[in-house]
Design a protein around this motif. Structure first.
Motif, PDB file in Angstrom:
ATOM      1  N   ALA A  50    -102.584   0.727  76.291  1.00  0.00           N
ATOM      2  CA  ALA A  50    -101.870   1.782  76.995  1.00  0.00           C
ATOM      3  C   ALA A  50    -102.802   2.658  77.825  1.00  0.00           C
ATOM      4  O   ALA A  50    -102.355   3.599  78.446  1.00  0.00           O
ATOM      5  N   LEU A  51    -104.094   2.370  77.824  1.00  0.00           N
ATOM      6  CA  LEU A  51    -105.018   3.190  78.606  1.00  0.00           C
ATOM      7  C   LEU A  51    -104.743   3.024  80.090  1.00  0.00           C
ATOM      8  O   LEU A  51    -104.663   1.894  80.587  1.00  0.00           O
ATOM      9  N   PRO A  52    -104.606   4.137  80.805  1.00  0.00           N
ATOM     10  CA  PRO A  52    -104.482   4.026  82.260  1.00  0.00           C
ATOM     11  C   PRO A  52    -105.762   3.418  82.847  1.00  0.00           C
ATOM     12  O   PRO A  52    -106.853   3.593  82.302  1.00  0.00           O
ATOM     13  N   MET A  53    -105.631   2.719  83.938  1.00  0.00           N
ATOM     14  CA  MET A  53    -106.768   2.038  84.546  1.00  0.00           C
ATOM     15  C   MET A  53    -107.892   3.012  84.883  1.00  0.00           C
ATOM     16  O   MET A  53    -109.067   2.652  84.752  1.00  0.00           O
TER      17      MET A  53
ATOM     18  N   GLN B 132    -108.871   5.551  83.217  1.00  0.00           N
ATOM     19  CA  GLN B 132    -109.636   5.787  81.996  1.00  0.00           C
ATOM     20  C   GLN B 132    -110.475   4.566  81.633  1.00  0.00           C
ATOM     21  O   GLN B 132    -111.632   4.696  81.215  1.00  0.00           O
ATOM     22  N   VAL B 133    -109.917   3.376  81.813  1.00  0.00           N
ATOM     23  CA  VAL B 133    -110.669   2.145  81.543  1.00  0.00           C
ATOM     24  C   VAL B 133    -111.896   2.088  82.450  1.00  0.00           C
ATOM     25  O   VAL B 133    -113.001   1.757  82.009  1.00  0.00           O
ATOM     26  N   GLU B 134    -111.717   2.423  83.721  1.00  0.00           N
ATOM     27  CA  GLU B 134    -112.839   2.395  84.657  1.00  0.00           C
ATOM     28  C   GLU B 134    -113.923   3.394  84.258  1.00  0.00           C
ATOM     29  O   GLU B 134    -115.112   3.104  84.403  1.00  0.00           O
ATOM     30  N   LEU B 135    -113.542   4.551  83.733  1.00  0.00           N
ATOM     31  CA  LEU B 135    -114.541   5.500  83.232  1.00  0.00           C
ATOM     32  C   LEU B 135    -115.276   4.919  82.032  1.00  0.00           C
ATOM     33  O   LEU B 135    -116.506   5.043  81.924  1.00  0.00           O
TER      34      LEU B 135
END
Length: 168
Positions: A51-54, A56-59
């Motif tokens: 469910a992580l927004p992209m 946040q994943v990129e961070l």
């Protein structure tokens, strides 16, 4: 002699792409958009925990390399510092990152992945790799080979767009 100010000279603009290149760019834009959308929706349906927004994943991906200050993260991600601060707040709340003292400047803090953050990123990568591998296997061998053959060029394209193309 005229006392009128002269117009400022403009740097020469790059030549407009030819029609074939422009058509290819339009098709590539469409394919990338559909690919990202399909990957996001399929990963969430197959792996509901994802469910992580992209953003946040990129961070998390950036922080996996090394801890950074919020300003450094913002510059790397090409986002406003307040946007990155908001994303970091959510990651702090979920325990995926923490604040560490910056050894070079005690007035600031660096953001670092926690063990939970490292694990979440490993799980995210593994889920995406499995999903993409299954999709690749569903292609005809020639189509799969064409996709794999395009990867080095796509990597160079991404680097060029990011301004990190080593060939320049």
């Amino acid at each position: 002699m005229s006392s009128q100010p002269q117009p400022a000279s403009r740097p020469s603009e790059p030549a407009a792409p030819d029609a074939g290149t422009l058509a290819g760019a339009q098709q590539l834009t469409d394919v990338i958009t559909r690919l990202r959308r399909a990957l996001r929706s399929s990963i969430r349906s197959e792996f509901p925990w994802e469910a992580l927004p992209m953003a946040q994943v990129e961070l998390l991906q950036t922080l996996a390399v090394a801890p950074m200050r919020v300003g450094e993260l913002a510059a790397r991600q090409r986002l406003a510092p307040n946007t990155v601060s908001g994303l970091i707040s959510k990651l702090l709340e979920s325990g995926l990152v923490d604040r560490q003292p910056d050894p070079g400047d005690r007035r600031t803090a660096r953001i670092a992945l926690t063990e939970a953050g490292h694990q979440q990123l490993r799980d995210w990568r593994s889920a995406h790799e499995r999903r993409l591998a299954a999709a690749l296997e569903s292609l005809a061998p020639d189509d799969r080979a064409a996709v794999m053959h395009a990867l080095p060029g796509l990597d160079l394209l991404a680097r060029s767009l990011a301004g990190t193309d080593p060939t320049r």
